[in-house]
Design an enzyme around this catalytic site. Structure first.
Site, PDB file in Angstrom:
ATOM      1  N   GLN A   1       8.926  -7.770  -9.746  1.00  0.00           N
ATOM      2  CA  GLN A   1       9.859  -8.102 -10.823  1.00  0.00           C
ATOM      3  C   GLN A   1       9.079  -8.840 -11.908  1.00  0.00           C
ATOM      4  OE1 GLN A   1      12.745 -11.367 -10.533  1.00  0.00           O
ATOM      5  NE2 GLN A   1      14.349  -9.926 -11.115  1.00  0.00           N
TER       6      GLN A   1
ATOM      7  N   PRO B   1      14.297  -9.692  -5.290  1.00  0.00           N
ATOM      8  CA  PRO B   1      13.214 -10.611  -5.646  1.00  0.00           C
ATOM      9  C   PRO B   1      13.630 -12.060  -5.365  1.00  0.00           C
ATOM     10  CG  PRO B   1      14.333  -9.820  -7.623  1.00  0.00           C
ATOM     11  CD  PRO B   1      14.876  -9.036  -6.463  1.00  0.00           C
TER      12      PRO B   1
ATOM     13  N   TYR C   1      17.588 -15.830 -18.046  1.00  0.00           N
ATOM     14  CA  TYR C   1      16.195 -15.923 -18.483  1.00  0.00           C
ATOM     15  C   TYR C   1      16.024 -15.177 -19.814  1.00  0.00           C
ATOM     16  CZ  TYR C   1      15.664 -18.039 -13.938  1.00  0.00           C
ATOM     17  OH  TYR C   1      15.819 -18.887 -12.858  1.00  0.00           O
TER      18      TYR C   1
ATOM     19  N   LEU D   1      25.536 -11.575  -1.573  1.00  0.00           N
ATOM     20  CA  LEU D   1      26.358 -11.813  -0.391  1.00  0.00           C
ATOM     21  C   LEU D   1      26.702 -10.518   0.338  1.00  0.00           C
ATOM     22  CD1 LEU D   1      28.614 -14.774  -1.609  1.00  0.00           C
ATOM     23  CD2 LEU D   1      26.547 -14.850  -0.175  1.00  0.00           C
TER      24      LEU D   1
HETATM   25  C1  FNR Z   1      16.651 -15.731  -5.670  1.00  0.00           C
HETATM   26  N1  FNR Z   1      17.113 -14.822  -6.626  1.00  0.00           N
HETATM   27  C2  FNR Z   1      16.237 -14.349  -7.576  1.00  0.00           C
HETATM   28  N2  FNR Z   1      16.643 -13.389  -8.448  1.00  0.00           N
HETATM   29  C3  FNR Z   1      15.767 -12.820  -9.297  1.00  0.00           C
HETATM   30  O1  FNR Z   1      16.158 -11.944 -10.060  1.00  0.00           O
HETATM   31  N3  FNR Z   1      14.452 -13.200  -9.301  1.00  0.00           N
HETATM   32  C4  FNR Z   1      13.979 -14.169  -8.476  1.00  0.00           C
HETATM   33  O2  FNR Z   1      12.779 -14.449  -8.456  1.00  0.00           O
HETATM   34  C5  FNR Z   1      14.909 -14.817  -7.636  1.00  0.00           C
HETATM   35  N4  FNR Z   1      14.539 -15.851  -6.811  1.00  0.00           N
HETATM   36  C6  FNR Z   1      15.352 -16.262  -5.779  1.00  0.00           C
HETATM   37  C7  FNR Z   1      14.873 -17.126  -4.788  1.00  0.00           C
HETATM   38  C8  FNR Z   1      15.664 -17.441  -3.681  1.00  0.00           C
HETATM   39  C9  FNR Z   1      15.106 -18.332  -2.606  1.00  0.00           C
HETATM   40  C10 FNR Z   1      16.951 -16.891  -3.573  1.00  0.00           C
HETATM   41  C11 FNR Z   1      17.833 -17.186  -2.375  1.00  0.00           C
HETATM   42  C12 FNR Z   1      17.442 -16.069  -4.575  1.00  0.00           C
HETATM   43  C13 FNR Z   1      18.411 -14.169  -6.477  1.00  0.00           C
HETATM   44  C14 FNR Z   1      18.319 -13.052  -5.433  1.00  0.00           C
HETATM   45  O3  FNR Z   1      17.461 -12.011  -5.875  1.00  0.00           O
HETATM   46  C15 FNR Z   1      19.704 -12.446  -5.153  1.00  0.00           C
HETATM   47  O4  FNR Z   1      20.177 -11.811  -6.309  1.00  0.00           O
HETATM   48  C16 FNR Z   1      20.713 -13.498  -4.690  1.00  0.00           C
HETATM   49  O5  FNR Z   1      20.155 -14.350  -3.717  1.00  0.00           O
HETATM   50  C17 FNR Z   1      21.981 -12.859  -4.162  1.00  0.00           C
HETATM   51  O6  FNR Z   1      21.717 -12.038  -3.071  1.00  0.00           O
HETATM   52  P1  FNR Z   1      21.952 -12.564  -1.543  1.00  0.00           P
HETATM   53  O7  FNR Z   1      20.999 -13.680  -1.314  1.00  0.00           O
HETATM   54  O8  FNR Z   1      23.375 -13.019  -1.462  1.00  0.00           O
HETATM   55  O9  FNR Z   1      21.663 -11.347  -0.697  1.00  0.00           O
END
Ligand code: FNR
Length: 366
Positions: A102, A24, A186, A309
């Site tokens: 979500q 998400p 949150y 990551l």
């Molecule tokens: C997020 N992340 C995030 N997590 C979540 O639980 N709800 C959300 O709405 C969001 N929003 C969000 C926006 C943006 C632009 C980013 C880059 C990240 C966190 C995301 O779901 C994820 O857990 C992290 O970005 C780590 O994974 P990656 O990006 O390393 O693959």
């Protein structure tokens, strides 16, 4: 990247074409008003479905207006928001993918301005479109945030109902799965963690008290959500702080929710409550949390997804092949390449005939 099924209490569960999910990601899209998805959300989420992902999870979607992280977030607190979500799920389905949403509440981390580059940190004042926040206690969740109003037991009862109502709307909107947001500092995480929850009533104190709100939310959502549909949860598997919420508590809670409350999908992220956290950020740095929880869930058919990551197909395939997780949730790598899953299939030598790439793009294989 074989298919995988998210189990549900009734029926065959949610069959997914591969193990690459979209994490998400809030868009803070400037056109989003009153929690209603826009053309941007349709194009953004639709591209991931066309790009071969099996499960496309819409961003943190608020169960009540004051639970939005920002004024630009999506919501399912009102029936009027449902049709615009339906447009997204219909398109995602047309591409052979499944749609998850979500459901979240930002609690004391609500009413911020993250969509504005360089915007001031902290809670947005009412004069600038912000609102008063609520939380587990009246202590600011992070030092730069306003003190929230500590929710009373009566108010928590209303809040649990808001989660159930949002789940009912998610069903009408055509979502196949719900992911409950219990991570990243949150509201639900604020209750889980001793770093934030210093309440002395039935929603605080020991682990049983701190996990009570989550248990009630899961039970209410499960009851409102059709039994044949999958229910998931995202945890911060650790606060990375001594004395905080940790991976053992996460594993215990995940075990209870899977074995007794009809949860079939657990996603392991981390952090979000600040403090003197020493976070070992690096490739796949949260995968060990998924591995730990997956071991606790041995003997169940729950799906555990790892996130954080995970950049490329070989890294993802290694996580799956070594049994550290059942699926990978991809965030930023998918922003860079919405067709990440189709490209991963190609890297992993999946035949063109079995590729999850959109039919319209078959000429890419010429
Ligand atoms: C997020 N992340 C995030 N997590 C979540 O639980 N709800 C959300 O709405 C969001 N929003 C969000 C926006 C943006 C632009 C980013 C880059 C990240 C966190 C995301 O779901 C994820 O857990 C992290 O970005 C780590 O994974 P990656 O990006 O390393 O693959």
């Amino acid at each position: 990247m074989n298919p995988v099924t998210l189990p549900s209490p009734a029926g065959p569960g949610l069959e997914l074409r591969n193990r690459a999910f979209i994490a998400p990601m809030c868009q803070y899209s400037v056109e989003a008003e009153d929690g209603v998805p826009t053309d941007w959300h349709l194009a953004h989420l639709g591209a991931f479905a066309a790009g071969g992902f099996s499960l496309v999870t819409a961003e943190a979607t608020a169960v009540e207006a004051r639970g939005r992280i920002s004024a630009r977030d999506l919501g399912l607190w009102d029936d009027s928001q449902v049709p615009a979500h339906r447009r997204i799920t219909d398109f995602v389905h047309s591409q052979g993918a499944a749609a998850a949403v979500q459901l979240g509440h930002a609690g004391g981390k609500a009413s911020t301005h993250p969509w504005l580059p360089g915007a001031a940190e902290g809670t947005v004042p009412a004069s600038d479109g912000g609102w008063a926040t609520v939380g587990a206690t009246d202590a600011p969740v992070l030092p730069d945030l306003d003190a929230p109003h500590a929710l009373s037991e009566e108010e928590l009862g209303l809040l649990v109902q808001a989660w159930a109502d949002a789940a009912r709307r998610a069903d009408t909107a055509g979502y196949d799965a719900i992911q409950i947001h219990a991570a990243h500092g949150y509201l639900l995480h604020q209750f889980l963690s001793p770093l934030n929850n210093t309440r002395t009533d039935g929603y605080g104190g020991d682990e049983r008290g701190r996990t009570r709100l989550l248990r009630e939310v899961v039970a209410a959502v499960r009851a409102a959500w059709p039994a044949h549909k999958a229910l998931g949860i995202r945890f911060s598997g650790t606060d990375w702080v001594d004395g905080g919420w940790d991976v053992d508590a996460t594993a215990r809670m995940a075990g209870e929710l899977v074995r007794e409350h009809g949860v079939g999908w657990v996603d392991l992220s981390s952090g979000g409550l600040g403090g003197p956290a020493a976070i070992p950020v690096g490739p796949g740095y949260q995968v060990s949390l998924a591995d730990h929880v997956r071991a606790e869930l041995a003997g169940t058919d729950a799906v555990v997804s790892a996130v954080g990551l995970i950049h490329n197909a070989m890294q993802a395939e290694t996580i799956l092949a070594t049994g550290q997780a059942d699926a990978v949730s991809i965030g930023r790598a998918a922003l860079r390449d919405p067709h990440w899953a189709a490209h991963a299939a190609s890297d992993l030598r999946v035949s063109a005939a079995d590729s999850p790439a959109a039919d319209q793009y078959w000429r890419a294989n010429w």
